[in-house]
Design an enzyme around this catalytic site. Sequence first.
Site, short mmCIF file in Angstrom:
data_model
loop_
_atom_site.label_atom_id
_atom_site.label_comp_id
_atom_site.label_asym_id
_atom_site.label_seq_id
_atom_site.Cartn_x
_atom_site.Cartn_y
_atom_site.Cartn_z
N LYS A 1 0.87 -1.18 0.00
CA LYS A 1 0.00 0.00 0.00
C LYS A 1 0.90 1.23 0.00
O LYS A 1 1.53 1.54 1.01
CB LYS A 1 -0.91 0.03 1.23
N GLU B 1 10.21 1.03 10.24
CA GLU B 1 11.19 2.09 9.93
C GLU B 1 10.48 3.40 10.19
O GLU B 1 9.66 3.83 9.36
CB GLU B 1 11.64 1.98 8.47
N CYS C 1 13.78 10.98 6.74
CA CYS C 1 13.82 10.55 8.15
C CYS C 1 15.22 10.70 8.73
O CYS C 1 15.37 10.71 9.95
CB CYS C 1 13.36 9.10 8.24
N GLU D 1 10.26 16.05 14.79
CA GLU D 1 10.79 15.85 13.45
C GLU D 1 10.26 17.00 12.59
O GLU D 1 9.04 17.11 12.39
CB GLU D 1 10.29 14.49 12.95
P1 NAP Z 1 2.71 8.35 7.81
O1 NAP Z 1 1.68 9.40 7.90
O2 NAP Z 1 2.97 7.50 8.99
O3 NAP Z 1 2.28 7.44 6.57
C1 NAP Z 1 3.06 6.36 6.15
C2 NAP Z 1 2.16 5.36 5.45
O4 NAP Z 1 1.20 4.87 6.38
C3 NAP Z 1 1.36 5.96 4.30
O5 NAP Z 1 1.24 5.00 3.30
C4 NAP Z 1 0.02 6.24 4.96
O6 NAP Z 1 -1.05 6.29 4.05
C5 NAP Z 1 -0.09 5.02 5.84
N1 NAP Z 1 -1.06 5.15 6.91
C6 NAP Z 1 -1.40 6.24 7.63
N2 NAP Z 1 -2.35 5.91 8.55
C7 NAP Z 1 -2.58 4.59 8.41
C8 NAP Z 1 -3.45 3.64 9.05
N3 NAP Z 1 -4.27 4.00 10.04
N4 NAP Z 1 -3.44 2.36 8.62
C9 NAP Z 1 -2.63 1.97 7.63
N5 NAP Z 1 -1.80 2.81 6.97
C10 NAP Z 1 -1.77 4.10 7.37
O7 NAP Z 1 4.11 8.94 7.38
P2 NAP Z 1 4.43 9.86 6.12
O8 NAP Z 1 4.01 11.24 6.46
O9 NAP Z 1 3.91 9.25 4.86
O10 NAP Z 1 6.01 9.73 6.04
C11 NAP Z 1 6.85 10.50 6.81
C12 NAP Z 1 7.34 9.72 8.01
O11 NAP Z 1 8.00 8.53 7.57
C13 NAP Z 1 8.35 10.48 8.81
O12 NAP Z 1 8.10 10.31 10.18
C14 NAP Z 1 9.67 9.83 8.41
O13 NAP Z 1 10.68 9.97 9.36
C15 NAP Z 1 9.25 8.42 8.22
N6 NAP Z 1 10.21 7.70 7.37
C16 NAP Z 1 11.02 6.78 7.97
C17 NAP Z 1 11.96 6.11 7.20
C18 NAP Z 1 12.85 5.09 7.82
O14 NAP Z 1 13.42 4.29 7.08
N7 NAP Z 1 13.00 5.04 9.12
C19 NAP Z 1 12.08 6.38 5.83
C20 NAP Z 1 11.24 7.33 5.27
C21 NAP Z 1 10.30 7.98 6.06
P3 NAP Z 1 -1.53 7.73 3.45
O15 NAP Z 1 -0.41 8.21 2.64
O16 NAP Z 1 -2.73 7.41 2.68
O17 NAP Z 1 -1.80 8.60 4.64
#
Ligand code: NAP
Length: 489
Positions: free
Chosen positions: A183, A259, A293, A390
């Site tokens: 997804k 992650e 991140c 962050e």
């Molecule tokens: P996010 O809001 O947590 O979303 C990540 C994914 O989860 C998206 O596909 C999102 O879908 C989905 N999602 C959200 N709510 C959900 C739920 N209730 N059930 C299932 N899936 C759900 O994070 P983001 O804003 O996309 O990404 C930024 C974050 O990712 C930052 O905190 C960054 O640090 C972290 N990140 C970490 C790494 C690592 O390797 N550690 C790498 C890259 C990014 P939608 O898009 O439809 O909301």
Amino acid sequence: MASNPHALRSLAEWLGRIADYTDAITGRERFPIKNPATNEILVAIPSLTAEDANAAITNSLAAAKEWRRTTAQARANILHKWAQLISEHHEALAALLTAEQGKPLVEARGEITYGTSFITWFAEEGKRAYGDIIPTNAPTRRLIVTKEPIGLVAAITPWNFPNAMITRKVAPALAAGCPILVKPAEDTPLSAIALEILAHEAGVPRDLFRVLPTNSPAEIGGVFTKHPDIRKLTFTGSTPVGKYLMQESAYTVKKVSMELGGNAPFIVFDDADLDAAVAGAILSKFRNAGQTCVCANRILVQSSIYSQFIDKFTEKVESLIVGNGIDEGVSVGPLINKGAIDKVQQLLNDSLSQGARSIVGGHPFDSSSLFFEPTVLCDVTPGMPIAQSEIFGPIAPIIRFETEEEAVALANDTPFGLAAYFWTQDLGRAWRVSEALEYGMIGVNEGTISSEAAPFGGMKESGIGREGSKYGLDEFLEIKYTSMGGLGA
Ligand code: NAP
């Protein structure tokens, strides 16, 4: 600024391919994917539902029976073919990535190369899922350890690396012999669909790797976490969503990899090569407009070089070119959406009201766009919200420290533990500080550290598990122990 005509042509071609591909999915609502630099709609795609996720699970389990019986070499051949097709479409995929995500074309090209490196790495690493024969504890018995594919994998990925976060999960899953459903983030599903199209063209069986775009993440997420046949959930995204998915996965005791978010300290000691540290800070802070991140989130500078660092750093920040990533020469693109602009603005306002000073930048470009000026904030103190959260935007908060002990304590004073960087020319300090930092990844005199060969992942609330490297394959394998008895004395 001039747009890249080749990039624009190949973008149009791929948007057409994706529209044709997704047109085959009927009876579902469509949602628009927008270019964050221009707000134009690139294409509208179907939003898949729980019913689609359940059907995909049934189909992928059927496809998996054959796949897990293939040899690692046969799987490697298909993965290498996938990598080759991606390389043939490299420029087009980079343009597509820039269009949906916003990062400058030069960074998007880098991401496609980085993303592909996981495919070629795991194509080979899949051949090394070695077991063990353990010295026996009885003469009539042999103790055998094998590694087996874990089974059906579900992946949920973020918008900031729409290509590499997919390949970093899909390649090891397929190499290990597992089917995988992905997804993607709703802001950036196009790169994921393009990867799916090319994987199928390369010979990955259709039901073995499916992308399920949706604008109802919780609906598909709910199926992923609750379904007993999904044996592994691999998630990259924010810490709050990761915690929620872990809780939901507990009901079926799935193996999870998480992650999650970071709050990377970037420490500059007074014995550092200052010009190199400044260059490293620019790269680490402003890549993807600060939306990674592992971006430098807090820049900690030793008191005696504080002013000198700020002068050199600010000069470089002033030379950054903000604009549409598809245009030549742009170094900082837009933020992903209005929510991101609002968050960055709020953190900035809070810092200014608590005594921080903005030396350069400090504003969105205009109220209707998603561009934000690269900003240097000095006189930031560790308790300010900007140092605790962050940022995910192009703001560089600079904090002053006096001693090595203080720098380490400040760096570790966060629930996060993903990446940390520090700059020193003192070998003793390099070892001491690197051992004292509670982070999964450390850059010593390095501002960018990611590689397919190295384990990527965090400690504390930044996650569980590692991706990439030889360790990344284990996330998709189960260890099985067989005791073979009755062998005679
Ligand atoms: P996010 O809001 O947590 O979303 C990540 C994914 O989860 C998206 O596909 C999102 O879908 C989905 N999602 C959200 N709510 C959900 C739920 N209730 N059930 C299932 N899936 C759900 O994070 P983001 O804003 O996309 O990404 C930024 C974050 O990712 C930052 O905190 C960054 O640090 C972290 N990140 C970490 C790494 C690592 O390797 N550690 C790498 C890259 C990014 P939608 O898009 O439809 O909301």
